[in-house]
Design a protein around this motif. Sequence first.
Motif, PDB file in Angstrom:
ATOM      1  N   VAL A 114       0.853  -1.189   0.000  1.00  0.00           N
ATOM      2  CA  VAL A 114       0.000   0.000   0.000  1.00  0.00           C
ATOM      3  C   VAL A 114       0.889   1.238   0.000  1.00  0.00           C
ATOM      4  O   VAL A 114       2.016   1.215   0.499  1.00  0.00           O
ATOM      5  N   PRO A 115       0.377   2.366  -0.560  1.00  0.00           N
ATOM      6  CA  PRO A 115       1.218   3.561  -0.690  1.00  0.00           C
ATOM      7  C   PRO A 115       1.156   4.525   0.488  1.00  0.00           C
ATOM      8  O   PRO A 115       1.725   5.615   0.413  1.00  0.00           O
ATOM      9  N   GLY A 116       0.470   4.165   1.571  1.00  0.00           N
ATOM     10  CA  GLY A 116       0.402   5.083   2.691  1.00  0.00           C
ATOM     11  C   GLY A 116      -0.259   4.460   3.899  1.00  0.00           C
ATOM     12  O   GLY A 116      -0.852   3.384   3.835  1.00  0.00           O
ATOM     13  N   PHE A 117      -0.177   5.169   5.037  1.00  0.00           N
ATOM     14  CA  PHE A 117      -0.698   4.614   6.286  1.00  0.00           C
ATOM     15  C   PHE A 117      -2.214   4.579   6.319  1.00  0.00           C
ATOM     16  O   PHE A 117      -2.800   3.719   6.993  1.00  0.00           O
ATOM     17  N   ASP A 118      -2.891   5.477   5.617  1.00  0.00           N
ATOM     18  CA  ASP A 118      -4.356   5.413   5.581  1.00  0.00           C
ATOM     19  C   ASP A 118      -4.805   4.108   4.923  1.00  0.00           C
ATOM     20  O   ASP A 118      -5.726   3.439   5.413  1.00  0.00           O
ATOM     21  N   ALA A 119      -4.157   3.742   3.815  1.00  0.00           N
ATOM     22  CA  ALA A 119      -4.487   2.490   3.143  1.00  0.00           C
ATOM     23  C   ALA A 119      -4.122   1.295   4.016  1.00  0.00           C
ATOM     24  O   ALA A 119      -4.839   0.290   4.054  1.00  0.00           O
ATOM     25  N   ALA A 120      -3.000   1.391   4.737  1.00  0.00           N
ATOM     26  CA  ALA A 120      -2.602   0.305   5.635  1.00  0.00           C
ATOM     27  C   ALA A 120      -3.641   0.120   6.739  1.00  0.00           C
ATOM     28  O   ALA A 120      -4.002  -1.015   7.094  1.00  0.00           O
ATOM     29  N   GLU A 121      -4.147   1.211   7.293  1.00  0.00           N
ATOM     30  CA  GLU A 121      -5.174   1.109   8.329  1.00  0.00           C
ATOM     31  C   GLU A 121      -6.439   0.476   7.781  1.00  0.00           C
ATOM     32  O   GLU A 121      -7.084  -0.340   8.456  1.00  0.00           O
ATOM     33  N   ALA A 122      -6.812   0.831   6.560  1.00  0.00           N
ATOM     34  CA  ALA A 122      -8.004   0.248   5.945  1.00  0.00           C
ATOM     35  C   ALA A 122      -7.833  -1.253   5.778  1.00  0.00           C
ATOM     36  O   ALA A 122      -8.749  -2.037   6.062  1.00  0.00           O
ATOM     37  N   PHE A 123      -6.644  -1.676   5.320  1.00  0.00           N
ATOM     38  CA  PHE A 123      -6.410  -3.112   5.171  1.00  0.00           C
ATOM     39  C   PHE A 123      -6.420  -3.801   6.524  1.00  0.00           C
ATOM     40  O   PHE A 123      -7.000  -4.885   6.681  1.00  0.00           O
ATOM     41  N   ASN A 124      -5.806  -3.192   7.517  1.00  0.00           N
ATOM     42  CA  ASN A 124      -5.734  -3.811   8.838  1.00  0.00           C
ATOM     43  C   ASN A 124      -7.126  -3.994   9.453  1.00  0.00           C
ATOM     44  O   ASN A 124      -7.387  -4.998  10.127  1.00  0.00           O
ATOM     45  N   ARG A 125      -8.007  -3.038   9.227  1.00  0.00           N
ATOM     46  CA  ARG A 125      -9.373  -3.178   9.756  1.00  0.00           C
ATOM     47  C   ARG A 125     -10.055  -4.403   9.154  1.00  0.00           C
ATOM     48  O   ARG A 125     -10.686  -5.203   9.859  1.00  0.00           O
ATOM     49  N   VAL A 151     -10.336  -7.184  -1.037  1.00  0.00           N
ATOM     50  CA  VAL A 151     -10.086  -6.285   0.089  1.00  0.00           C
ATOM     51  C   VAL A 151      -8.932  -5.339  -0.232  1.00  0.00           C
ATOM     52  O   VAL A 151      -9.005  -4.124   0.012  1.00  0.00           O
ATOM     53  N   VAL A 152      -7.846  -5.876  -0.774  1.00  0.00           N
ATOM     54  CA  VAL A 152      -6.685  -5.049  -1.113  1.00  0.00           C
ATOM     55  C   VAL A 152      -7.083  -3.963  -2.112  1.00  0.00           C
ATOM     56  O   VAL A 152      -6.750  -2.780  -1.926  1.00  0.00           O
ATOM     57  N   LEU A 153      -7.791  -4.330  -3.145  1.00  0.00           N
ATOM     58  CA  LEU A 153      -8.197  -3.355  -4.170  1.00  0.00           C
ATOM     59  C   LEU A 153      -9.086  -2.273  -3.577  1.00  0.00           C
ATOM     60  O   LEU A 153      -9.084  -1.128  -4.049  1.00  0.00           O
ATOM     61  N   GLY A 154      -9.825  -2.615  -2.542  1.00  0.00           N
ATOM     62  CA  GLY A 154     -10.696  -1.638  -1.906  1.00  0.00           C
ATOM     63  C   GLY A 154      -9.985  -0.673  -0.993  1.00  0.00           C
ATOM     64  O   GLY A 154     -10.613   0.252  -0.458  1.00  0.00           O
ATOM     65  N   CYS A 155      -8.685  -0.844  -0.808  1.00  0.00           N
ATOM     66  CA  CYS A 155      -7.923   0.028   0.096  1.00  0.00           C
ATOM     67  C   CYS A 155      -7.434   1.303  -0.581  1.00  0.00           C
ATOM     68  O   CYS A 155      -6.769   2.120   0.064  1.00  0.00           O
ATOM     69  N   GLY A 156      -7.736   1.464  -1.864  1.00  0.00           N
ATOM     70  CA  GLY A 156      -7.394   2.713  -2.517  1.00  0.00           C
ATOM     71  C   GLY A 156      -6.423   2.557  -3.669  1.00  0.00           C
ATOM     72  O   GLY A 156      -5.874   1.472  -3.910  1.00  0.00           O
ATOM     73  N   ASP A 157      -6.197   3.649  -4.373  1.00  0.00           N
ATOM     74  CA  ASP A 157      -5.349   3.660  -5.557  1.00  0.00           C
ATOM     75  C   ASP A 157      -3.937   3.197  -5.218  1.00  0.00           C
ATOM     76  O   ASP A 157      -3.318   3.699  -4.288  1.00  0.00           O
ATOM     77  N   GLY A 158      -3.446   2.231  -5.973  1.00  0.00           N
ATOM     78  CA  GLY A 158      -2.076   1.758  -5.808  1.00  0.00           C
ATOM     79  C   GLY A 158      -1.931   0.542  -4.926  1.00  0.00           C
ATOM     80  O   GLY A 158      -0.906  -0.143  -4.987  1.00  0.00           O
ATOM     81  N   ALA A 159      -2.917   0.225  -4.093  1.00  0.00           N
ATOM     82  CA  ALA A 159      -2.828  -0.976  -3.263  1.00  0.00           C
ATOM     83  C   ALA A 159      -2.857  -2.197  -4.175  1.00  0.00           C
ATOM     84  O   ALA A 159      -3.706  -2.300  -5.063  1.00  0.00           O
ATOM     85  N   GLY A 192      -7.349 -10.489 -13.469  1.00  0.00           N
ATOM     86  CA  GLY A 192      -6.759  -9.388 -14.219  1.00  0.00           C
ATOM     87  C   GLY A 192      -6.066  -8.352 -13.359  1.00  0.00           C
ATOM     88  O   GLY A 192      -5.288  -7.535 -13.871  1.00  0.00           O
ATOM     89  N   HIS A 193      -6.319  -8.366 -12.045  1.00  0.00           N
ATOM     90  CA  HIS A 193      -5.675  -7.409 -11.140  1.00  0.00           C
ATOM     91  C   HIS A 193      -4.365  -7.953 -10.557  1.00  0.00           C
ATOM     92  O   HIS A 193      -3.729  -7.276  -9.746  1.00  0.00           O
ATOM     93  N   VAL A 194      -3.989  -9.157 -10.969  1.00  0.00           N
ATOM     94  CA  VAL A 194      -2.698  -9.730 -10.566  1.00  0.00           C
ATOM     95  C   VAL A 194      -1.755  -9.605 -11.750  1.00  0.00           C
ATOM     96  O   VAL A 194      -2.066 -10.045 -12.854  1.00  0.00           O
ATOM     97  N   PHE A 195      -0.600  -8.990 -11.545  1.00  0.00           N
ATOM     98  CA  PHE A 195       0.310  -8.722 -12.662  1.00  0.00           C
ATOM     99  C   PHE A 195       1.751  -9.107 -12.363  1.00  0.00           C
ATOM    100  O   PHE A 195       2.626  -8.957 -13.206  1.00  0.00           O
TER     101      PHE A 195
END
Length: 443
Positions: A114-125, A151-159, A192-195
């Motif tokens: 993830v590209p930031g702590f906000d996204a990390a918190e979302a994943f952790n929840r 879940v990962v894709l829902g954590c925001g752009d770049g996750a 398709g989201h796995v690259f």
Amino acid sequence: MRFHADLHMHSKYARACSRDSDLEQLAAWARRKGVTLMGTGDFTHPAWYGRLRECLVPAEPGLFRLRDDLERAVTGGLPPGLAAGPLRFMLSVEVAAVYRRGGRTRKIHHLVYVPGFDAAEAFNRAAGRAGDLASDGRPVLAMDSRDLLEVVLGCGDGAHLVPAHVWTPWFGLFGSKSGFDTVEECFGDLTGHVFALETGLSSDPAMNRRVSGLDRYRLVSYSDAHSPPRIGRETTVFETDLDYFAVLRALRTGDGHAGSVEFFPEGGRYHLDGHRRCKVRLEPHETRELGGVCPVCGRKLTVGVLSRVEDLADRPEDARPEDAAGFRALVPLLEIVGEVLGVGAGSKRVRTEVDRLTAALGPELVILEETPLGDIAACSPPLAEAVGRLRRGEVSRDPGYDGEYGAIRVSGPGGLDRRDGSDGRDQAGRRSAACEGESDGDA
């Protein structure tokens, strides 16, 4: 910018990992090795997450650096040649998805970025609803791989998610014990989201390219380090800006993905088939002849990486797609110096000699890949001989199996000229011990 990235490692809060795996020591070893971009590992663990928030500050988009006082403390203890240049962190974690599918229990390890702590918190929840995050830096989640990706894709752009050490028998996407035969089977409508796929220590890109269905994926290699000295034993090379989203684009498109540094796959813990308890090690054709049963005890053999590759391969061994990135196989400097000196790689004498060499010649990866042999010989003639053999691929290989690391040696038929590089005197000693191993079952 061309740089080495090691984006799979663990903190001291993960099971079977060194108590020395704190940010300061991980950072110091990354500089010794020549790694510019490294994963934080374990951001789901509450204590490690708190430490990351305390010690890391934003740098380039999506990346972090050590707080100024910590950076000074790390670089102040290193020679100037190792202290120069940037060192950046990417928020990362390895998770174990454990679930039932197709009448079988699946245990698949995945890397999440993830590209930031906000996204990390979302994943952790979300992850906290599927497992106990405080129990292990690599948490076990009761979640299907497909749902984990959602879940990962829902954590925001770049996750994004990268399947980890995909061929490992016990925990790999293609593993013989609980894996699948295709990426599509694992992720279904979200494939398709796995690259990108992590090859793991027991396979290399050449082995993976025998399976044409993997052509669309970037093959990445990271250390899965459970202690700081293991950082950089495998890396992925990028030619991009030092930027989370630039690295992500390279993985998605291949533009800027410049290949990898690999462990010799025979050195991994699961390259061949076998049964460690019975000291039985087998080539794939021998396992098939035995019906997958140990000839000593009659129990099932652990089918290794080479066998699984051959099961799924639709190409010959020398196949290589036109646009496939290159790679180079290396042996860690600690192992080479241990062999040169005739002592164990973990000995104080080896560590002292490696410190001397890196202070004089620069980071380990530079020494192994780029430094002229004449410059190495000025510090240690036998090391120059060993590195020359390594670069030419003149190594002996004793393959690993069923959790036992293999051994890769750079000494030729007559051995190495065992002279200490600092004073030229002969050095007597025992043969180098095998690489110390982690105990989590990863390749």
